[in-house]
Design a protein around this motif. Structure first.
Motif, PDB file in Angstrom:
ATOM      1  N   PHE A   1       0.732  -1.211  -0.337  1.00  0.00           N
ATOM      2  CA  PHE A   1       0.228   0.159  -0.162  1.00  0.00           C
ATOM      3  C   PHE A   1       0.815   1.036  -0.489  1.00  0.00           C
ATOM      4  CE2 PHE A   1      -2.557   3.525   1.985  1.00  0.00           C
ATOM      5  CZ  PHE A   1      -3.548   3.008   1.231  1.00  0.00           C
ATOM      6  N   THR A   2       1.373   1.026   0.509  1.00  0.00           N
ATOM      7  CA  THR A   2       2.936   2.360   0.692  1.00  0.00           C
ATOM      8  C   THR A   2       3.627   2.245  -0.079  1.00  0.00           C
ATOM      9  OG1 THR A   2       3.096   1.714   3.243  1.00  0.00           O
ATOM     10  CG2 THR A   2       4.668   3.591   2.223  1.00  0.00           C
ATOM     11  N   VAL A   3       4.035   1.637  -0.763  1.00  0.00           N
ATOM     12  CA  VAL A   3       4.220   1.784  -2.255  1.00  0.00           C
ATOM     13  C   VAL A   3       3.673   2.431  -3.817  1.00  0.00           C
ATOM     14  CG1 VAL A   3       6.085   0.336  -3.788  1.00  0.00           C
ATOM     15  CG2 VAL A   3       6.523   0.700  -1.259  1.00  0.00           C
ATOM     16  N   LEU A   4       2.314   1.193  -3.670  1.00  0.00           N
ATOM     17  CA  LEU A   4       1.262   1.659  -4.775  1.00  0.00           C
ATOM     18  C   LEU A   4       0.897   2.393  -4.920  1.00  0.00           C
ATOM     19  CD1 LEU A   4       1.173  -2.170  -4.828  1.00  0.00           C
ATOM     20  CD2 LEU A   4       2.555  -0.961  -6.191  1.00  0.00           C
ATOM     21  N   ARG A   5      -0.142   3.027  -3.503  1.00  0.00           N
ATOM     22  CA  ARG A   5      -0.378   4.030  -3.108  1.00  0.00           C
ATOM     23  C   ARG A   5      -0.362   5.511  -2.500  1.00  0.00           C
ATOM     24  NH1 ARG A   5      -4.178   3.402  -6.727  1.00  0.00           N
ATOM     25  NH2 ARG A   5      -5.135   4.624  -5.710  1.00  0.00           N
ATOM     26  N   ARG A   6       0.637   5.669  -1.775  1.00  0.00           N
ATOM     27  CA  ARG A   6       1.500   6.667  -1.759  1.00  0.00           C
ATOM     28  C   ARG A   6       2.890   6.875  -1.492  1.00  0.00           C
ATOM     29  NH1 ARG A   6      -2.873   7.806  -0.920  1.00  0.00           N
ATOM     30  NH2 ARG A   6      -3.954   7.463   1.270  1.00  0.00           N
ATOM     31  N   ALA A   7       3.288   5.801  -3.036  1.00  0.00           N
ATOM     32  CA  ALA A   7       4.791   6.779  -4.084  1.00  0.00           C
ATOM     33  C   ALA A   7       5.325   6.263  -2.790  1.00  0.00           C
ATOM     34  CB  ALA A   7       4.643   7.840  -4.296  1.00  0.00           C
ATOM     35  N   GLY A   8       5.417   5.593  -1.186  1.00  0.00           N
ATOM     36  CA  GLY A   8       6.844   5.274  -0.929  1.00  0.00           C
ATOM     37  C   GLY A   8       7.837   4.819  -1.563  1.00  0.00           C
ATOM     38  N   THR A   9       8.572   4.488  -0.943  1.00  0.00           N
ATOM     39  CA  THR A   9      10.031   3.065  -1.682  1.00  0.00           C
ATOM     40  C   THR A   9      10.415   1.926  -0.795  1.00  0.00           C
ATOM     41  OG1 THR A   9      10.787   5.106  -2.279  1.00  0.00           O
ATOM     42  CG2 THR A   9      12.340   3.574  -2.471  1.00  0.00           C
ATOM     43  N   GLU A  10      10.500   1.164  -1.145  1.00  0.00           N
ATOM     44  CA  GLU A  10      10.978   0.450  -0.499  1.00  0.00           C
ATOM     45  C   GLU A  10      12.804   0.481  -0.485  1.00  0.00           C
ATOM     46  OE1 GLU A  10       9.359  -3.733  -2.351  1.00  0.00           O
ATOM     47  OE2 GLU A  10      10.057  -2.756  -3.859  1.00  0.00           O
TER      48      GLU A  10
END
Length: 134
Positions: free
Chosen positions: A56-65
């Motif tokens: 959710f963080t990466v795909l919906r909030r433009a977060g980075t792994e």
């Protein structure tokens, strides 16, 4: 009394979990029934039901792994890489290369209409970011 209360809490938690699993299954079925060229539009609550918190963080909030700690950066198996949210086929393993960044990198998508390219200037650098077009 404490054992009964604990049992009831476990039963209530299990029923809530099964209801959430049924809802997640319904949402996934809804996504898979859409044509692959149709955008998927769900609200954040529905996305949270089918994605892990990290997804959710990466795909919906433009977060980075974290680099060098994600599932696919050092994967060398042959196959197709799919969008974790919608199942769209994005990249083939034969276009994956070692970029030295710690993230999986590809030099070409399966088809140009499957991805959207954007510029990411976060973390003090400029990078091409690739998103699923759906």
């Amino acid at each position: 009394m404490q054992r009964l209360l604990l049992f009831l809490l476990c039963v209530l938690t299990a029923r809530f979990s099964m209801a959430e699993d049924a809802e997640a299954t319904r949402i996934r079925r809804q996504i898979s029934s859409l044509p692959m060229n149709e955008k998927v539009t769900l609200n954040d609550d529905k996305w949270r039901k089918i994605l892990t918190p990290a997804q959710f963080t990466v795909l919906r909030r433009a977060g980075t792994e974290p680099p060098y700690k994600n599932e696919y950066w050092n994967n060398h198996e042959k196959g197709i890489y799919l969008c974790a949210a919608c199942g769209n086929k994005l990249f083939a393993s034969d276009t994956k290369f070692e970029s030295g960044t710690g993230w999986p990198s590809f030099y070409a998508p399966l088809a140009t209409d499957k991805v959207i390219l954007t510029t990411d200037t976060s973390h003090g650098m400029t990078r091409d970011a690739v998103q699923c077009a759906r």
